[in-house]
Design a protein around this motif. Structure first.
Motif, mmCIF file in Angstrom:
data_model
loop_
_atom_site.group_PDB
_atom_site.id
_atom_site.type_symbol
_atom_site.label_atom_id
_atom_site.label_comp_id
_atom_site.label_asym_id
_atom_site.label_seq_id
_atom_site.Cartn_x
_atom_site.Cartn_y
_atom_site.Cartn_z
ATOM 1 N N GLY A 521 0.813 -1.209 0.000
ATOM 2 C CA GLY A 521 0.000 0.000 0.000
ATOM 3 C C GLY A 521 0.848 1.262 0.000
ATOM 4 O O GLY A 521 0.496 2.261 -0.630
ATOM 5 N N ILE A 522 1.971 1.216 0.726
ATOM 6 C CA ILE A 522 2.888 2.370 0.735
ATOM 7 C C ILE A 522 3.410 2.630 -0.678
ATOM 8 O O ILE A 522 3.494 3.783 -1.125
ATOM 9 C CB ILE A 522 4.045 2.119 1.710
ATOM 10 C CG1 ILE A 522 3.528 2.130 3.159
ATOM 11 C CG2 ILE A 522 5.144 3.163 1.530
ATOM 12 C CD1 ILE A 522 4.566 1.716 4.180
ATOM 13 N N ALA A 523 3.764 1.553 -1.382
ATOM 14 C CA ALA A 523 4.278 1.706 -2.751
ATOM 15 C C ALA A 523 3.236 2.352 -3.654
ATOM 16 O O ALA A 523 3.545 3.248 -4.454
ATOM 17 C CB ALA A 523 4.696 0.342 -3.296
ATOM 18 N N THR A 524 1.972 1.920 -3.510
ATOM 19 C CA THR A 524 0.897 2.509 -4.321
ATOM 20 C C THR A 524 0.731 3.996 -4.018
ATOM 21 O O THR A 524 0.570 4.828 -4.919
ATOM 22 C CB THR A 524 -0.424 1.772 -4.061
ATOM 23 O OG1 THR A 524 -0.265 0.376 -4.349
ATOM 24 C CG2 THR A 524 -1.540 2.337 -4.921
ATOM 25 N N GLY A 525 0.789 4.346 -2.739
ATOM 26 C CA GLY A 525 0.651 5.752 -2.358
ATOM 27 C C GLY A 525 1.791 6.611 -2.854
ATOM 28 O O GLY A 525 1.575 7.737 -3.317
ATOM 29 N N LEU A 526 3.027 6.098 -2.795
ATOM 30 C CA LEU A 526 4.181 6.865 -3.278
ATOM 31 C C LEU A 526 4.121 7.045 -4.792
ATOM 32 O O LEU A 526 4.557 8.072 -5.321
ATOM 33 C CB LEU A 526 5.482 6.163 -2.880
ATOM 34 C CG LEU A 526 5.848 6.230 -1.390
ATOM 35 C CD1 LEU A 526 7.063 5.359 -1.098
ATOM 36 C CD2 LEU A 526 6.123 7.678 -0.970
ATOM 37 N N ALA A 527 3.597 6.061 -5.505
ATOM 38 C CA ALA A 527 3.464 6.194 -6.961
ATOM 39 C C ALA A 527 2.528 7.337 -7.310
ATOM 40 O O ALA A 527 2.724 8.043 -8.306
ATOM 41 C CB ALA A 527 2.959 4.884 -7.555
#
Length: 737
Positions: A521-527
């Motif tokens: 989820g963190i990766a999706t938010g940073l994208a």
């Protein structure tokens, strides 16, 4: 005996050399910077030297006689004891004086004969015209760029004096000319009013603006050198055959070759192409002037291919300003700028675009240390006008934008950096270009080289493919990697590493990381956000650095990794400089910055004993706050970090030892990857007892597999137990259970 002839031109001294056999008179010209020496030859050598000058056409003869008579060149040509040039005298019809080459030579009669020849040529001047080939080519250029009759006459003469040795040698007898004397000389030679000559050769005249003929205003030199043509081979092209304007530009401008890539091959600059692509379409449809695009990036990133893809997409012909002449010799910035000016005039009414590769040849060819300005800075006013009003859209390409005057940069419509493609794009390029040379695993490994440019891949593949039959498939793959590695090292980058300890394992999934946050989820938010500051902490081997590498791949951006050893220095002030440099490098590359062992830089300032310890933390905090990308700091030691620094992280994520279900699933996947049978259920209880197991332990065991083959799931579990025993302080057994 010395005779001095005074006039507007160079003096001549004659030395009389008496010999019993021939009583020859040898003229010795006192040479100026551009003059040449000639002598009267004995009869047995005359025939050979007569061939130096063929019979000139009427217009060339007329121009030659005007230089000799009205301009006074006869003072150098006819001297008290003979002629300054035997071949010229023969060509002009004065050979009947050759029998008097001793004290009986009649200088006055020879001069009178020359004057009669001049008067005769003037009477017949109405019928004197340049060769049909030259006249036709000048007429075509006149229609194309709008030359005036005076422009045409000057161009015809300039081409002829550069191509005809007779005019060239006679012009040297006029001596070195200033610009004022040159205007006067051309006025007499071409029988045109001097004001018209001045206007035609002014910096705003079409000859100069098109680059066809420019004059050297800064030096006092010969007439031929004063009239500088577009290129070295231009004069030959003008008189050799009737040609279209493109042919006349040979050696200066050439049609670009077919493109090998399309715009779809540049997804890593899609944001820039979303603006550039419609803008060029609009410029074409509306004949917009002053369209200039500056694209810069490391060599091999595909700048030339991008310009061709753009031209193909909008339906324009593309022409390149050459960086080397027809013989393959490099062309300096001044000459390339001349070629560019000509192309702007030649293609103004056509649906074309220009590409000026290696633009640093004119924008950054100076030397600030020596006080030497670049070619563009010397002509700053003209360059500025050109960037605002050029009729033909131009794409300027350069390996670097550093050192280019900001006054020029701000006049480009768009400035685009073309970086090395992202990892996924590099993998696609390798697959499309080298799938017959590399297997899937090799492609994945080579694609991780962050400095690997498309041109390097294409070149290496071309070399290996040509000798693949001799190498064989296995050796061809290894040879390809060697070529890639050598090319990267030669460019100052890291070579390919066959066993990179920092490379992500083939099996990597954030689901195997035991963290107190949803890593996917963190990766999706940073994208979505495009920026963020994360602090990852926890025991060694829990996957902090690996997650940073995976995240860079997920985001499709380069990765810059720095460790304490990369940034720490024994010299005062260097730590701060190295920290700033790391952030600057990441910003320039658009990369994710990962600093490992960050506890070395962010110790609590309240316990600092030295001033540099405080300044180092301050520098790190300053850089963190101003960095606009994704920054990850990892540490094994959370205690003792500066509290102000911790507040500046958007998120602090704890990485811990694997949960039993994670360890069991990862074991199953590794068994499948190694080609082993599925682990039996009884091993699951053993795995549950490994309370300090980390993904790093799996990576260590797999490295052992290279020299201690793992043949069963039980051997794999035993090796994992040994890794955990070492961490728990137990005595590890030697070998597998």
């Amino acid at each position: 005996m010395i005779f001095h002839h005074h006039g507007l031109f160079e003096p001549v001294a004659w030395r009389v050399a008496k010999t019993p056999a021939t009583h020859l008179v040898t003229p010795m010209i006192i040479m100026g910077p551009c003059q040449r020496r000639d002598t009267i030859m004995p009869p047995r050598r005359r025939q050979h030297h007569i061939a130096k000058f063929q019979n000139p056409d009427p217009i060339t003869l007329l121009w030659a006689l005007r230089m000799l008579v009205p301009l006074g060149g006869h003072r150098q040509f006819i001297c008290p004891h003979g002629f300054g040039s035997f071949p010229l005298a023969h060509t002009l019809g004065l050979s009947h004086f050759f029998g008097m080459l001793d004290d009986r030579f009649d200088q006055q009669k020879a001069q009178s004969t020359l004057f009669l020849l001049h008067r005769k040529a003037e009477k017949e001047s109405a019928h004197a015209s340049p060769l049909p080939c030259l006249k036709g080519n000048v007429a075509r250029l006149s229609d194309l760029v709008g030359l005036s009759p005076t422009d045409c006459r000057i161009l015809e003469f300039s081409v002829t004096i550069h191509n005809d040795r007779l005019l060239d040698e006679i012009s040297e007898w006029l001596g070195n000319l200033s610009s004022i004397k040159m205007f006067h000389a051309l006025s007499l030679i071409l029988d045109l009013p001097e004001p018209e000559i001045r206007e035609s050769l002014s910096t705003q005249g079409i000859l100069a603006r098109s680059g066809l003929v420019c004059i050297d205003r800064g030096n006092v030199i010969s007439l031929r050198a004063k009239l500088d043509l577009l290129s070295e081979g231009f004069a030959d092209l003008m008189v050799s055959s009737e040609a279209d304007p493109i042919h006349l530009l040979r050696g200066t401008v050439s049609a670009a070759g077919p493109g090998q890539l399309s715009l779809a091959d540049y997804p890593h600059i899609s944001c820039s192409l979303e603006i550039l692509h419609p803008y060029l379409h609009h410029a074409k449809a509306n004949n917009r002037r002053g369209v200039n695009i500056f694209i810069h990036g490391a060599p091999g990133t595909g700048k030339s291919q991008l310009s061709r893809a753009l031209a193909d997409d909008i339906g324009c012909d593309l022409f390149e300003v050459s960086s080397e002449d027809a013989e393959g010799d490099p062309v300096d910035g001044e000459r390339r700028l001349r070629a560019y000016r000509a192309a702007q005039s030649f293609f103004e009414k056509q649906q074309t675009m220009l590409v000026f590769d290696e633009a640093e040849d004119i924008f950054n060819d100076g030397n600030m240390f020596l006080g030497r300005k670049s070619t563009a800075q010397v002509r700053k006013a003209w360059i500025n006008r050109m960037l605002e009003d050029n009729p033909v859209p131009t794409i300027w390409l350069s390996n670097s934008i550093a050192g280019i005057d900001p006054a020029f940069i701000r006049r480009f419509d768009m400035v685009i950096e073309l970086p090395v493609p992202t990892r996924s794009h590099r993998a696609a390029i390798l697959h499309n270009s080298c799938s017959d040379l590399l297997d899937k695993q090799s492609i994945s490994r080579i694609a991780e080289a962050e400095s690997l440019a498309p041109a390097v891949v294409v070149k290496a593949a071309s070399v290996i493919r040509s000798i693949r039959d001799q190498l064989g498939q296995n050796r061809a793959s290894a040879a390809f990697e060697r070529l890639i590695g050598s090319a990267l090292e030669a460019q100052g980058h890291r070579r390919l590493v066959a066993h990179d300890p920092h490379r992500l394992p083939n099996i990597y999934d954030p689901a195997f990381i035991h963290a107190n946050a949803d890593l996917a989820g963190i990766a999706t938010g940073l994208a979505t956000a495009g920026a963020g500051r994360l602090c990852l902490y926890g025991p060694p081997g829990t996957g902090k650095t690996a997650y940073g590498r995976w995240l860079a791949q997920y985001l499709g951006v380069p990765l810059v990794v720095k460790r304490a050893s990369d940034l720490m220095s024994k010299f005062l002030g260097d730590n701060e400089k190295n920290i700033a440099k790391a952030f600057r490098e990441a910003e320039q590359k658009g990369a994710l910055l990962l600093i490992d062992e960050v506890d070395s830089f962010l110790q609590d300032r309240r316990g600092a004993q030295r001033g540099w310890e405080v300044s180092m933390v301050n520098e790190m905090l300053t850089q963190m706050e101003s960095f606009a990308g994704v920054f990850i700091a990892s540490t094994n030691l959370m205690e003792g970090l500066d509290q102000a620094a911790l507040r500046r992280f958007d998120l602090k994520v704890k990485f811990d030892f694997m949960r039993p279900e994670q360890a069991w699933e990862l074991l199953r996947r590794h068994c499948a990857e190694l080609g082993l049978q599925a682990p039996q259920p009884q091993l699951q209880s053993t795995m549950k007892g490994l309370s300090q197991l980390t993904p790093g332990d799996f990576a260590a065991v797999l490295r052992q597999h290279r020299f201690r083959p793992i043949e069963t799931p039980d051997m794999l579990v035993s090796a994992l137990e040994a890794e955990c025993d070492v961490k728990e302080g137990k005595k590890a057994s030697i070998g597998f259970h």
